[in-house]
Scaffold this motif. Structure first.
Motif, PDB file in Angstrom:
ATOM      1  N   ALA A  43      -2.355  22.316  13.352  1.00 18.85           N
ATOM      2  CA  ALA A  43      -2.824  21.037  13.894  1.00 18.85           C
ATOM      3  C   ALA A  43      -1.641  20.132  14.220  1.00 18.85           C
ATOM      4  N   ALA A  44      -0.632  20.157  13.340  1.00 27.82           N
ATOM      5  CA  ALA A  44       0.539  19.300  13.578  1.00 27.82           C
ATOM      6  C   ALA A  44       1.279  19.736  14.829  1.00 27.82           C
ATOM      7  N   ALA A  45       1.351  21.042  15.072  1.00 28.37           N
ATOM      8  CA  ALA A  45       2.052  21.543  16.254  1.00 28.37           C
ATOM      9  C   ALA A  45       1.351  21.073  17.523  1.00 28.37           C
ATOM     10  N   THR A  46       0.018  21.061  17.491  1.00 27.06           N
ATOM     11  CA  THR A  46      -0.731  20.586  18.658  1.00 27.06           C
ATOM     12  C   THR A  46      -0.425  19.121  18.914  1.00 27.06           C
ATOM     13  N   ALA A  47      -0.416  18.336  17.829  1.00 23.77           N
ATOM     14  CA  ALA A  47      -0.136  16.906  17.977  1.00 23.77           C
ATOM     15  C   ALA A  47       1.286  16.687  18.479  1.00 23.77           C
ATOM     16  N   ASP A  56       0.814  -1.224   0.000  1.00 27.19           N
ATOM     17  CA  ASP A  56       0.000   0.000   0.000  1.00 27.19           C
ATOM     18  C   ASP A  56       0.839   1.261   0.000  1.00 27.19           C
ATOM     19  N   ARG A  57       2.158   1.091  -0.050  1.00 25.03           N
ATOM     20  CA  ARG A  57       3.139   2.168   0.114  1.00 25.03           C
ATOM     21  C   ARG A  57       3.248   2.512   1.604  1.00 25.03           C
ATOM     22  N   ILE A  58       4.403   2.988   1.974  1.00 21.49           N
ATOM     23  CA  ILE A  58       4.660   3.279   3.386  1.00 21.49           C
ATOM     24  C   ILE A  58       4.716   4.793   3.567  1.00 21.49           C
ATOM     25  N   TRP A  59       3.744   5.285   4.290  1.00 19.71           N
ATOM     26  CA  TRP A  59       3.661   6.723   4.519  1.00 19.71           C
ATOM     27  C   TRP A  59       3.934   7.018   5.988  1.00 19.71           C
ATOM     28  N   VAL A  60       4.548   8.146   6.220  1.00 17.13           N
ATOM     29  CA  VAL A  60       4.716   8.651   7.591  1.00 17.13           C
ATOM     30  C   VAL A  60       4.455  10.148   7.566  1.00 17.13           C
ATOM     31  N   THR A  61       4.270  10.701   8.747  1.00 19.07           N
ATOM     32  CA  THR A  61       4.151  12.154   8.835  1.00 19.07           C
ATOM     33  C   THR A  61       5.269  12.689   9.730  1.00 19.07           C
ATOM     34  N   TYR A  62       5.676  13.889   9.435  1.00 15.17           N
ATOM     35  CA  TYR A  62       6.574  14.652  10.312  1.00 15.17           C
ATOM     36  C   TYR A  62       6.064  16.085  10.282  1.00 15.17           C
ATOM     37  N   LYS A  63       5.720  16.579  11.472  1.00 15.36           N
ATOM     38  CA  LYS A  63       5.019  17.858  11.541  1.00 15.36           C
ATOM     39  C   LYS A  63       3.823  17.822  10.580  1.00 15.36           C
ATOM     40  N   GLU A  64       3.660  18.822   9.723  1.00 16.69           N
ATOM     41  CA  GLU A  64       2.484  18.793   8.857  1.00 16.69           C
ATOM     42  C   GLU A  64       2.744  18.040   7.545  1.00 16.69           C
ATOM     43  N   GLY A  65       3.966  17.570   7.341  1.00 13.84           N
ATOM     44  CA  GLY A  65       4.302  16.909   6.079  1.00 13.84           C
ATOM     45  C   GLY A  65       3.924  15.426   6.066  1.00 13.84           C
ATOM     46  N   VAL A  66       3.506  14.968   4.884  1.00 12.89           N
ATOM     47  CA  VAL A  66       3.238  13.538   4.677  1.00 12.89           C
ATOM     48  C   VAL A  66       4.290  13.035   3.687  1.00 12.89           C
ATOM     49  N   TYR A  67       4.893  11.914   3.997  1.00 12.07           N
ATOM     50  CA  TYR A  67       6.013  11.418   3.197  1.00 12.07           C
ATOM     51  C   TYR A  67       5.770   9.965   2.800  1.00 12.07           C
ATOM     52  N   ASP A  68       6.097   9.643   1.567  1.00 14.13           N
ATOM     53  CA  ASP A  68       6.059   8.259   1.112  1.00 14.13           C
ATOM     54  C   ASP A  68       7.504   7.749   1.147  1.00 14.13           C
TER      55      ASP A  68
END
Ligand code: HEM
Length: 442
Positions: free
Chosen positions: A222-226, A154-166
């Motif tokens: 939103a990312a900063a809150t998380a 399904d591809r491997i995605w992660v987030t860092y701050k507000e960014g989404v990365y494959d």
């Protein structure tokens, strides 16, 4: 098999018996702060060193230490990074082609040991709706959508701050190993990076950036809150002596200044070098239990106080050093990866403790076929498979590999060179929490 495991300080010399740490590595991640010792037939020891099966299936005698710090730290070495690859990762490496989110795809089983990416043609990320793009034209994605992308298929995605990365194409190249990076698949890397703060440097972000495929819904706010909700695992690390030369702060690594090291043959506790790979774990000496169990033994549970009062105390004066000591000098010859120690990652202490053989004896441990009173040679072990080995490991924080070591069981039983479990530093004082709480063996 006898297994010893516990939590002590997370840093320690790496120069002893990496074989056992390979055998022990993954399991500690599931055990949290509990510990154990296994004594096993040497054949099983060899098998377990190369396989990842349950130790209990092979165990004859088991010692479990629960709840607090117990570690054969002198003997322990970090688990070899079996998944590590010596691949140069350069900032700005080519990103994979972006792929469209598959919102209806079922979540697959946990990641395999190797990554097989889908052979299906890669579709570009597109969105018909302007409101689903950020100001750079990247797709705006929800955390739920990201969570569906945690397998190579399904591809491997992660987030860092507000960014989404494959990061599908990166995971196999990850310097920290595939199994580690896959822990974050489908979610944020931040809880993991708060533990492994080696990532908090621009080079890592430069590597990550080309893999960016989108922006989290809610954007930076939103990312900063998380991010703020991620607990700081280093918040309760102990204060350090100001004399230390700090080689890293999180995890803390400090070496003893040369002038103080040379001032006395015994290194003062307060400035004994500190080597950590992770935050200092919390251990409670009053509730600590060491449990001995298994075939050939009766079940035995010992508190730290009982260990001190029931068994004869022995002392050993020993020098230990980090295997990376003087790396600065080595790096002048050829660049070496790791902490830039000068000469101070070394110290000498008078250790007080009990003999492992006494503890095993108290549990009625009977010994195995072919077991002699004196140390058994490795040759004999390899040839008949009947002598016993000891695996020692400490538990560690969840998500981490363990630190462990092994020895021939015979060596735990000899009078003169039997393995020794230290619980005191300089004979009288409990091993300091900041240094090695609370066991070391030699
Ligand atoms: C996309 C995300 C990630 C990137 C780009 C990345 C990148 C890197 C890089 C460049 C290093 C080498 C650092 C150095 O030695 O200076 C490293 C090491 C490491 N990474 Fe990651 N990493 C990622 C995610 C993770 C995650 C989620 C974990 C989870 C546990 C992790 C665990 C580690 C560990 C344990 C090391 C070895 C640290 C050491 O040996 O001192 N990484 N990573």
């Amino acid at each position: 098999m006898v297994r010893l495991q516990g939590v002590v300080r997370l840093g320690h010399p790496r120069w002893l018996l990496p074989v056992a740490s390979a055998a022990l590595g993954e399991r500690t991640a599931q055990l949290g702060t509990h510990g154990s010792i296994y004594v096993t037939s040497d054949r099983a020891l060899q098998t377990s060193a190369s396989a990842s099966g349950s130790p209990s299936q092979r165990s004859i005698t088991r010692i479990l230490g629960a709840g607090a710090a117990l570690l054969a730290a002198v003997m322990f070495s970090p688990t070899p990074a079996t998944a590590k690859k010596e691949i140069a990762i350069l900032p700005g490496s080519r990103p994979p082609a972006p792929v469209a989110p598959k919102s209806t795809a079922p979540v697959e089983k946990p990641a395999p040991a190797t990554v097989e990416t889908s052979s299906a043609p890669i579709e570009p990320l597109v969105s018909d709706s302007r409101e689903h793009r950020d100001d750079q034209g990247r797709l705006i994605l929800t955390r739920e959508e990201v969570a569906k992308h945690k397998t190579p298929k399904d591809r491997i995605w992660v987030t860092y701050k507000e960014g989404v990365y494959d990061i599908t194409e990166f995971v196999e190249m990850h310097p920290g190993g595939l199994s580690k990076i896959m822990l974050a698949a489908g979610g944020s890397v931040e809880p993991f990076w708060s533990l492994y703060q080696q990532h908090r440097k621009p080079e890592v972000l430069q590597i990550l950036e080309p893999y960016r495929i989108g922006t989290l819904e809610g954007g930076a706010a939103a990312a900063a809150t998380a991010s703020a909700a991620v607990a700081d695992p280093y918040a309760s690390d102990p204060a350090r002596h100001p004399a230390f030369i700090a080689r890293s702060e999180r995890p803390y690594n400090g070496e003893t200044p040369g002038t103080l090291l040379a001032a006395s043959p015994i290194t003062p506790n307060e400035i004994f070098f500190v080597r950590n790979h992770l935050p200092v774990p919390h251990v409670d000496a009053t509730s600590y239990k060491l449990t001995v169990e298994g075939e050939g033994t009766r079940s035995l549970e010992l508190s730290l106080d009982e260990l001190k009062s029931r068994f004869r105390k022995h002392t050993v004066t020993a020098t230990i050093q980090c295997s990376g000591n003087r790396r600065n000098e080595m790096s002048r010859v050829k660049a070496v990866k790791g902490l830039a120690w000068d000469q101070g990652a070394i110290g000498t202490a008078v250790w007080g403790g009990v003999r492992l053989r006494d503890v095993l004896k108290a549990a009625g441990e009977a010994g195995g076929a072919g077991e002699g009173r004196n140390a058994v040679s490795s040759r004999r072990i390899e040839s008949d498979g009947s002598a016993l080995g000891v695996l020692l490991r400490k538990a560690s924080l969840r998500m981490t590999r363990s630190y462990g070591t092994s020895s021939l069981k015979g060596t735990t039983r000899t009078r003169r060179r039997g393995r020794f479990m230290a619980h005191q530093f300089r004979c009288t004082r409990p091993c300091p929490f900041t240094t090695m709480y609370c066991w070391r063996t030699r």
